[in-house]
Design a protein around this motif. Structure first.
Motif, PDB file in Angstrom:
ATOM      1  N   LYS A   1      73.518  88.285 -17.542  1.00 57.35           N
ATOM      2  CA  LYS A   1      72.675  89.014 -18.489  1.00 57.35           C
ATOM      3  C   LYS A   1      72.915  88.495 -19.906  1.00 57.35           C
ATOM      4  N   VAL A   2      71.943  88.694 -20.780  1.00 59.54           N
ATOM      5  CA  VAL A   2      72.083  88.354 -22.190  1.00 59.54           C
ATOM      6  C   VAL A   2      71.679  89.570 -23.010  1.00 59.54           C
ATOM      7  N   LEU A   3      72.333  89.736 -24.174  1.00 63.19           N
ATOM      8  CA  LEU A   3      71.935  90.801 -25.083  1.00 63.19           C
ATOM      9  C   LEU A   3      72.230  90.404 -26.515  1.00 63.19           C
ATOM     10  N   ARG A   4      71.627  91.151 -27.406  1.00 59.40           N
ATOM     11  CA  ARG A   4      71.799  90.960 -28.847  1.00 59.40           C
ATOM     12  C   ARG A   4      72.652  92.098 -29.387  1.00 59.40           C
ATOM     13  N   MET A   5      73.708  91.736 -30.110  1.00 58.75           N
ATOM     14  CA  MET A   5      74.582  92.724 -30.758  1.00 58.75           C
ATOM     15  C   MET A   5      74.113  92.900 -32.198  1.00 58.75           C
ATOM     16  N   ASP A   6      74.192  94.133 -32.740  1.00 61.50           N
ATOM     17  CA  ASP A   6      73.637  94.384 -34.076  1.00 61.50           C
ATOM     18  C   ASP A   6      74.540  95.194 -35.002  1.00 61.50           C
ATOM     19  N   GLN A   7      75.820  95.017 -34.963  1.00 59.60           N
ATOM     20  CA  GLN A   7      76.783  95.660 -35.869  1.00 59.60           C
ATOM     21  C   GLN A   7      77.125  97.103 -35.486  1.00 59.60           C
TER      22      GLN A   7
ATOM     23  N   VAL B   1      80.889  85.409 -25.689  1.00 64.91           N
ATOM     24  CA  VAL B   1      80.185  85.404 -26.975  1.00 64.91           C
ATOM     25  C   VAL B   1      79.620  84.002 -27.206  1.00 64.91           C
ATOM     26  N   ILE B   2      78.300  83.922 -27.347  1.00 64.34           N
ATOM     27  CA  ILE B   2      77.622  82.655 -27.591  1.00 64.34           C
ATOM     28  C   ILE B   2      77.623  82.347 -29.085  1.00 64.34           C
ATOM     29  N   GLU B   3      77.294  83.337 -29.893  1.00 62.31           N
ATOM     30  CA  GLU B   3      77.387  83.207 -31.344  1.00 62.31           C
ATOM     31  C   GLU B   3      77.698  84.580 -31.913  1.00 62.31           C
ATOM     32  N   GLY B   4      78.446  84.597 -33.019  1.00 58.37           N
ATOM     33  CA  GLY B   4      78.840  85.852 -33.632  1.00 58.37           C
ATOM     34  C   GLY B   4      80.231  86.269 -33.189  1.00 58.37           C
ATOM     35  N   GLN B   5      80.414  87.585 -33.062  1.00 57.75           N
ATOM     36  CA  GLN B   5      81.734  88.133 -32.742  1.00 57.75           C
ATOM     37  C   GLN B   5      81.578  89.488 -32.049  1.00 57.75           C
ATOM     38  N   LEU B   6      82.386  89.704 -31.024  1.00 60.36           N
ATOM     39  CA  LEU B   6      82.452  90.981 -30.305  1.00 60.36           C
ATOM     40  C   LEU B   6      83.802  91.611 -30.592  1.00 60.36           C
TER      41      LEU B   6
ATOM     42  N   ASN C   1      85.544  85.812 -30.255  1.00 54.42           N
ATOM     43  CA  ASN C   1      84.731  84.966 -31.127  1.00 54.42           C
ATOM     44  C   ASN C   1      83.807  84.073 -30.315  1.00 54.42           C
ATOM     45  N   ALA C   2      82.879  83.426 -31.004  1.00 53.41           N
ATOM     46  CA  ALA C   2      81.946  82.495 -30.355  1.00 53.41           C
ATOM     47  C   ALA C   2      82.732  81.460 -29.560  1.00 53.41           C
ATOM     48  N   GLY C   3      82.300  81.266 -28.311  1.00 51.96           N
ATOM     49  CA  GLY C   3      82.967  80.313 -27.428  1.00 51.96           C
ATOM     50  C   GLY C   3      84.103  80.919 -26.630  1.00 51.96           C
TER      51      GLY C   3
ATOM     52  N   LEU D   1      83.285  98.059 -30.987  1.00 45.24           N
ATOM     53  CA  LEU D   1      83.536  98.525 -32.336  1.00 45.24           C
ATOM     54  C   LEU D   1      82.448  98.038 -33.297  1.00 45.24           C
ATOM     55  N   ALA D   2      82.252  98.800 -34.376  1.00 47.33           N
ATOM     56  CA  ALA D   2      81.280  98.421 -35.404  1.00 47.33           C
ATOM     57  C   ALA D   2      81.611  97.031 -35.933  1.00 47.33           C
ATOM     58  N   GLY D   3      80.572  96.297 -36.270  1.00 44.94           N
ATOM     59  CA  GLY D   3      80.745  94.947 -36.797  1.00 44.94           C
ATOM     60  C   GLY D   3      80.486  93.862 -35.773  1.00 44.94           C
ATOM     61  N   SER D   4      80.384  94.226 -34.497  1.00 44.06           N
ATOM     62  CA  SER D   4      80.057  93.238 -33.468  1.00 44.06           C
ATOM     63  C   SER D   4      78.635  92.757 -33.712  1.00 44.06           C
ATOM     64  N   HIS D   5      78.421  91.450 -33.652  1.00 44.43           N
ATOM     65  CA  HIS D   5      77.100  90.903 -33.955  1.00 44.43           C
ATOM     66  C   HIS D   5      76.912  89.568 -33.235  1.00 44.43           C
ATOM     67  N   GLY D   6      75.659  89.208 -33.004  1.00 43.61           N
ATOM     68  CA  GLY D   6      75.357  87.903 -32.415  1.00 43.61           C
ATOM     69  C   GLY D   6      74.805  88.016 -31.004  1.00 43.61           C
ATOM     70  N   THR D   7      75.093  86.993 -30.204  1.00 42.68           N
ATOM     71  CA  THR D   7      74.568  86.880 -28.844  1.00 42.68           C
ATOM     72  C   THR D   7      75.702  86.965 -27.842  1.00 42.68           C
ATOM     73  N   LEU D   8      75.521  87.818 -26.841  1.00 46.63           N
ATOM     74  CA  LEU D   8      76.534  88.050 -25.817  1.00 46.63           C
ATOM     75  C   LEU D   8      75.926  87.809 -24.443  1.00 46.63           C
ATOM     76  N   VAL D   9      76.638  87.044 -23.614  1.00 49.45           N
ATOM     77  CA  VAL D   9      76.277  86.885 -22.208  1.00 49.45           C
ATOM     78  C   VAL D   9      77.260  87.716 -21.400  1.00 49.45           C
ATOM     79  N   ILE D  10      76.730  88.501 -20.480  1.00 50.70           N
ATOM     80  CA  ILE D  10      77.551  89.346 -19.603  1.00 50.70           C
ATOM     81  C   ILE D  10      77.342  88.891 -18.174  1.00 50.70           C
ATOM     82  N   VAL D  11      78.445  88.704 -17.455  1.00 51.95           N
ATOM     83  CA  VAL D  11      78.369  88.396 -16.042  1.00 51.95           C
ATOM     84  C   VAL D  11      79.045  89.550 -15.311  1.00 51.95           C
TER      85      VAL D  11
END
Length: 101
Positions: free
Chosen positions: A31-37, A53-58, A70-72, A86-96
């Motif tokens: 799955k893929v999703l967008r994180m928004d802080q 995490v593809i880009e950004g930070q979880l 972090n990304a990668g 937690l608040a501040g998570s942003h970017g692209t996340l892949v979930i398996v």
């Protein structure tokens, strides 16, 4: 599933934190999703989750510990263990989703 631009797919999703299933490998959902802080309340699943995490930070809270992915980087959330975004998570996340065999 052929070549996918994961960041573009996540950006096109209508809502942040709502995943879209890209495909399956064996019994695992990808799955893929967008994180928004925003922070997300505790979740508990019957299956393991690989969080990539593809880009950004979880930012996660797991059993009283804060974990930054972090990304990668990939974090595996164990089945039955509550985890909170937690608040501040942003970017692209892949979930398996990794059902136990």
């Amino acid at each position: 599933m052929s070549l996918c631009d994961l960041t573009a797919l996540a950006a096109d999703l209508p809502l942040a934190w709502r995943s879209s299933i890209l495909g399956r490998v064996g019994s695992a959902n990808i799955k893929v999703l967008r994180m928004d802080q925003r922070a997300i309340d505790d979740e508990v699943h019957e299956y393991h989750e690989a969080l990539l995490v593809i880009e950004g930070q979880l930012r996660l809270a797991v059993e009283g510990e804060e974990i930054t992915v972090n990304a990668g980087q990939l974090y595996q959330a164990a089945a039955g263990v509550p985890h909170r975004v937690l608040a501040g998570s942003h970017g692209t996340l892949v979930i398996v989703d990794l059902p136990e065999s």
